[in-house]
Design an enzyme around this catalytic site. Structure first.
Site, PDB file in Angstrom:
ATOM      1  N   GLY A  22     -62.336   4.061  24.176  1.00 30.16           N
ATOM      2  CA  GLY A  22     -61.195   4.885  23.809  1.00 30.16           C
ATOM      3  C   GLY A  22     -59.991   4.713  24.698  1.00 30.16           C
ATOM      4  O   GLY A  22     -59.105   5.576  24.727  1.00 30.16           O
ATOM      5  N   ASP A 129     -55.844  13.482  19.888  1.00 30.68           N
ATOM      6  CA  ASP A 129     -55.433  13.482  21.289  1.00 30.68           C
ATOM      7  C   ASP A 129     -54.129  12.728  21.485  1.00 30.68           C
ATOM      8  O   ASP A 129     -53.784  11.838  20.723  1.00 30.68           O
ATOM      9  CB  ASP A 129     -56.526  12.856  22.164  1.00 30.68           C
ATOM     10  N   ASP A 130     -53.402  13.098  22.542  1.00 28.70           N
ATOM     11  CA  ASP A 130     -52.192  12.403  22.982  1.00 28.70           C
ATOM     12  C   ASP A 130     -51.149  12.271  21.872  1.00 28.70           C
ATOM     13  O   ASP A 130     -50.617  11.192  21.599  1.00 28.70           O
ATOM     14  CB  ASP A 130     -52.541  11.013  23.531  1.00 28.70           C
ATOM     15  N   TYR A 174     -57.463  18.931  24.842  1.00 31.98           N
ATOM     16  CA  TYR A 174     -58.837  18.461  25.058  1.00 31.98           C
ATOM     17  C   TYR A 174     -59.318  18.647  26.490  1.00 31.98           C
ATOM     18  O   TYR A 174     -60.378  18.164  26.861  1.00 31.98           O
ATOM     19  CB  TYR A 174     -58.973  16.992  24.649  1.00 31.98           C
ATOM     20  N   TRP A 233     -66.162  13.787  26.722  1.00 37.33           N
ATOM     21  CA  TRP A 233     -65.513  12.471  26.721  1.00 37.33           C
ATOM     22  C   TRP A 233     -65.094  12.283  28.167  1.00 37.33           C
ATOM     23  O   TRP A 233     -64.131  12.872  28.637  1.00 37.33           O
ATOM     24  CB  TRP A 233     -64.317  12.496  25.778  1.00 37.33           C
ATOM     25  N   ASP A 234     -65.823  11.488  28.934  1.00 31.01           N
ATOM     26  CA  ASP A 234     -65.660  11.451  30.384  1.00 31.01           C
ATOM     27  C   ASP A 234     -64.795  10.270  30.808  1.00 31.01           C
ATOM     28  O   ASP A 234     -65.155   9.113  30.597  1.00 31.01           O
ATOM     29  CB  ASP A 234     -67.025  11.376  31.075  1.00 31.01           C
ATOM     30  N   ASN A 235     -63.659  10.590  31.438  1.00 29.38           N
ATOM     31  CA  ASN A 235     -62.721   9.564  31.892  1.00 29.38           C
ATOM     32  C   ASN A 235     -62.874   9.239  33.378  1.00 29.38           C
ATOM     33  O   ASN A 235     -61.971   8.647  33.977  1.00 29.38           O
ATOM     34  CB  ASN A 235     -61.281  10.029  31.633  1.00 29.38           C
ATOM     35  N   ASP A 240     -57.118   2.778  32.620  1.00 27.78           N
ATOM     36  CA  ASP A 240     -55.975   2.279  31.846  1.00 27.78           C
ATOM     37  C   ASP A 240     -54.642   2.842  32.315  1.00 27.78           C
ATOM     38  O   ASP A 240     -53.586   2.370  31.891  1.00 27.78           O
ATOM     39  CB  ASP A 240     -56.167   2.556  30.346  1.00 27.78           C
ATOM     40  N   ASN A 268     -65.811   6.974  28.841  1.00 31.71           N
ATOM     41  CA  ASN A 268     -64.685   6.117  28.444  1.00 31.71           C
ATOM     42  C   ASN A 268     -64.310   5.330  29.694  1.00 31.71           C
ATOM     43  O   ASN A 268     -63.531   5.791  30.515  1.00 31.71           O
ATOM     44  CB  ASN A 268     -63.514   6.977  27.966  1.00 31.71           C
TER      45      ASN A 268
END
Length: 691
Positions: A22, A129-130, A174, A233-235, A240, A268
């Site tokens: 993602g 999102d975003d 989120y 949803w783990d960043n 990026d 992610n």
């Protein structure tokens, strides 16, 4: 709830665990995704969420159907996931430009997902999102809120697809940081919780977009609002947002007590595929751990710490497995071969017998084999967003100490021996980085190396500059220890235009993971107003009472700086600043762009030549509780800029010798130099700088 990674009991959902593609940037290749499925199956993960931001038919051109060629690739990918027991979840992100109230738009969304369903996909996700939160006029007339619009379309699509077992919804808010005013009072999240169909799962990143820690309490709070357990949803390993960083530390700061509180966890990770080995491997280890640590499906190999999840032990397991991949050639038709140093024969370019150098010739170059310690060092150097690894922290601490005590390098005392010992230790750590780079560069698996190369080349260069600097401090010279000069080579400075911008900003560096000096307070600088006069006067008197600034004898002429701080003379418009911390005002910087009228007003005799060279006056003072000199430097920098804009050619200040702290402050600025002013008492120092 089912065991993480396992099959769910009848009527209950299984715990979703795996990877979400993602991130922003070049999507992974079909071959890399297939390789991911192999790894997920091997490590016990069960889900892949297809959501690459820069796949234009996923996001920007979401209405466009896939071509026959694209369809063939997706069909093969979905089939490969199924073969490896990985649930393929197709995500679409229409939020950039969808008109929620337009039936044709909703029909286009359904048509696109119907096409993907024909490819064999049975699990789907809608991502919002975003995106901008302002609705178009048509949607404002049809829906009472942005959340109602999103939920209405999501529910309609979910039912159109036949209520699939796995259907994920990503809200616009989120993470907790996006919620207004907070999670428990967010009208957006409450609408999602109340109106979204109960079997649709909600994605959540935690307290922030990139969450340092995710607590059980925070998940319980959002679960109450959403009326369901979220899927994380783990960043934590996403990179990026910064092209100079990559993360190869373990999955951590998520207690295993979260597992029964969640619907699942999807990482992610880094944009680069191969360096994600550690991120995905350690997540898989975490998912196999039980919340209470009493039982675990994974052997951690350290009974003294118990069988529960340990980030460091999980990291060791991942790096041990990863080392085998590094040592396996990835060239087409290739085979695993030992490193060059272990090969007995090396044919020369002409063919035939091996080349053997003569006694006085250079020996053959042989590459040392990559080791587990090399990969530990690699992980330490590129660890996690909020934390350097142990070795990296030690290197920063040692360099910081060597800089602070550089006077000891040539003092010929006991301190000199300590300095040189620490310098040797630092040099040894730098050499370890160089050797790690060399061994990585010669590893047989070139695909991993190419994903890592820019990062390891950059850190090798940075370490080399630090190493050369320390050698220079120690009196060593030569090509390997050239200090930075006024005309460096391009490799001697970092960051290009982005680096230039950051170095020009006053706050640059205040959020570094290794802070020097350590910052324990947040300071703000603002314009002075007449209402601040009493506080400025209080600070001035307080510094006198603690002995920092002695009150002048009544027989001595008053100082212009004192009159300015005491409020007898008003500062020039736009040339006065105050410093505040969480307690209150703690400093000031005041200036007169033209000090001559003020000198006349208080009958101070100052030679005409002084006002010719330094027509402006400045005074700065901060309370002793401000131990960090950088806020005062920023104040004087802003003040001098304002004075320069007024057309002044120079500025001076008057200081009492007893105020050693401020004398040192002006001296360390580098631009202020002692200047002679006739008629000043002996205990007064004048310093000036040209603008």
């Amino acid at each position: 709830m089912s065991e993480p990674g396992g099959r769910a009991p009848a009527g209950r959902k299984r715990f979703i665990s795996g990877v979400v593609e993602g991130f922003y940037g070049r999507p992974w290749t079909m071959e890399q995704r297939t390789e991911l499925f192999v790894r997920e199956q091997k490590w016990g993960l069960n889900t892949y969420l297809y959501a690459p931001k820069d796949d234009y038919k996923h996001r920007m051109y979401w209405r466009d159907l896939y071509t026959a060629e694209e369809a063939g690739q997706l069909i093969a990918l979905i089939s490969a996931a199924e073969q490896h027991d990985v649930e393929f979840v197709y995500a679409i992100s229409p939020g950039l430009d969808i008109t929620f109230s337009n039936p044709k738009e909703v029909a286009a969304l359904k048509r696109k997902l119907d096409q993907v369903r024909q490819f064999g996909c049975r699990s789907f996700s809608l991502l919002f999102d975003d995106i901008a939160t302002e609705m178009c006029p048509a949607d404002k007339r049809a829906f009472s809120s942005f959340a109602h619009a999103q939920v209405a379309v999501t529910n309609a699509v979910y039912q159109h697809l036949g209520d699939p077992e796995t259907f994920l919804f990503c809200p616009t808010d989120y993470c907790a940081a996006f919620c207004t005013p907070n999670v428990s009072q967010s009208s957006y999240l409450h609408t999602v919780g109340e109106k979204l169909l109960p079997r649709i799962d909600v994605l959540w990143t935690g307290p922030k977009v990139v969450s340092h820690k995710i607590s059980v309490e925070s998940i319980e709070e959002v679960s109450t609002v959403l009326k369901r357990a979220p899927i994380i949803w783990d960043n934590i390993h996403a990179n990026d947002y910064d092209p100079q960083r990559i993360f190869m530390g373990p999955f951590k700061d998520r207690p295993t007590e979260l597992i029964p509180k969640l619907g699942g966890v999807l990482t992610n990770p880094n944009c680069e595929f191969y360096p994600n080995f550690v991120a995905i491997h350690t997540l898989a280890t975490w998912c196999k751990a039980t919340a209470d640590g009493s039982k675990s499906n994974v052997e951690m190999g350290d009974e003294e710490q118990g069988p529960g999840y340990s980030p460091q032990r999980a990291l060791t397991l991942a790096l041990t497995d990863w080392l085998q991949e590094f040592l396996t050639t990835d060239q087409p038709g290739g085979r695993c071969r030992p490193p060059a140093c272990l090969q007995k024969e090396r044919p020369d370019d002409m063919g035939g017998s091996s080349y053997v150098p003569g006694l006085e010739e250079n020996p053959l170059y042989t590459a040392e084999p990559l080791t587990l310690d090399d990969l530990r060092l690699l992980s330490d150097l590129f660890h996690l967003p909020y934390q350097h690894g142990p070795t990296a922290r030690t290197m920063l601490q040692e360099l910081d100490w060597l800089k602070k005590h550089r006077w000891a390098a040539a003092a010929e005392t006991h301190a000199t021996a300590e300095w040189r010992s620490k310098a040797q230790q630092f040099d040894a750590m730098c050499e370890a980085v160089v050797q790690m780079f060399n061994r990585l560069s010669n590893a047989p698996n070139r695909s991993i190396l190419y994903d890592l190369y820019n990062y390891i080349c950059d850190i090798k260069s940075g370490v080399g500059l630090a190493r050369a600097y320390v050698k220079t401090l120690g009196g060593q010279s030569g090509p390997s220890a050239q200090p930075m000069n006024d005309d460096p080579e391009p490799w001697g400075f970092r960051g290009g235009l982005s680096g230039e911008f950051q170095r020009m900003l006053p706050c640059h560096g205040n959020r570094d993971l290794f802070r020097h000096p350590p910052t324990t307070a947040v300071y703000s600088i603002r314009q002075y107003s007449t209402m601040d006069m009493l506080e400025v006067h209080r600070i001035f008197r307080e510094m006198q009472s603690v002995g920092e600034v002695k009150a002048p004898p009544t027989t001595q002429p008053p100082l212009l700086c004192d009159c300015l701080a005491a409020g007898e003379i008003s500062p020039s418009p736009g040339c006065a600043l105050v410093l505040e911390d969480d307690i209150g005002m703690c400093g000031y910087a005041l200036a007169l762009t033209d000090a001559k009228p003020a000198a006349t007003k208080i009958q101070r005799a100052v030679s005409e030549s002084v006002f010719t060279d330094f027509p402006s006056l400045v005074t700065v003072q901060v309370l002793p509780r401000v131990t960090d000199p950088s806020p005062a430097r920023r104040m004087i920098g802003q003040l001098l800029s304002s004075i320069r804009r007024s057309g002044s050619r120079g500025v001076f200040c008057e200081l009492r010798q007893e105020d050693q702290r401020m004398c040192d402050f002006y001296t360390k600025l580098g631009s202020f130099k002692p200047t002679q002013i006739a008629g000043l008492p002996q205990d007064i120092v004048a310093m000036g700088t040209s603008l």
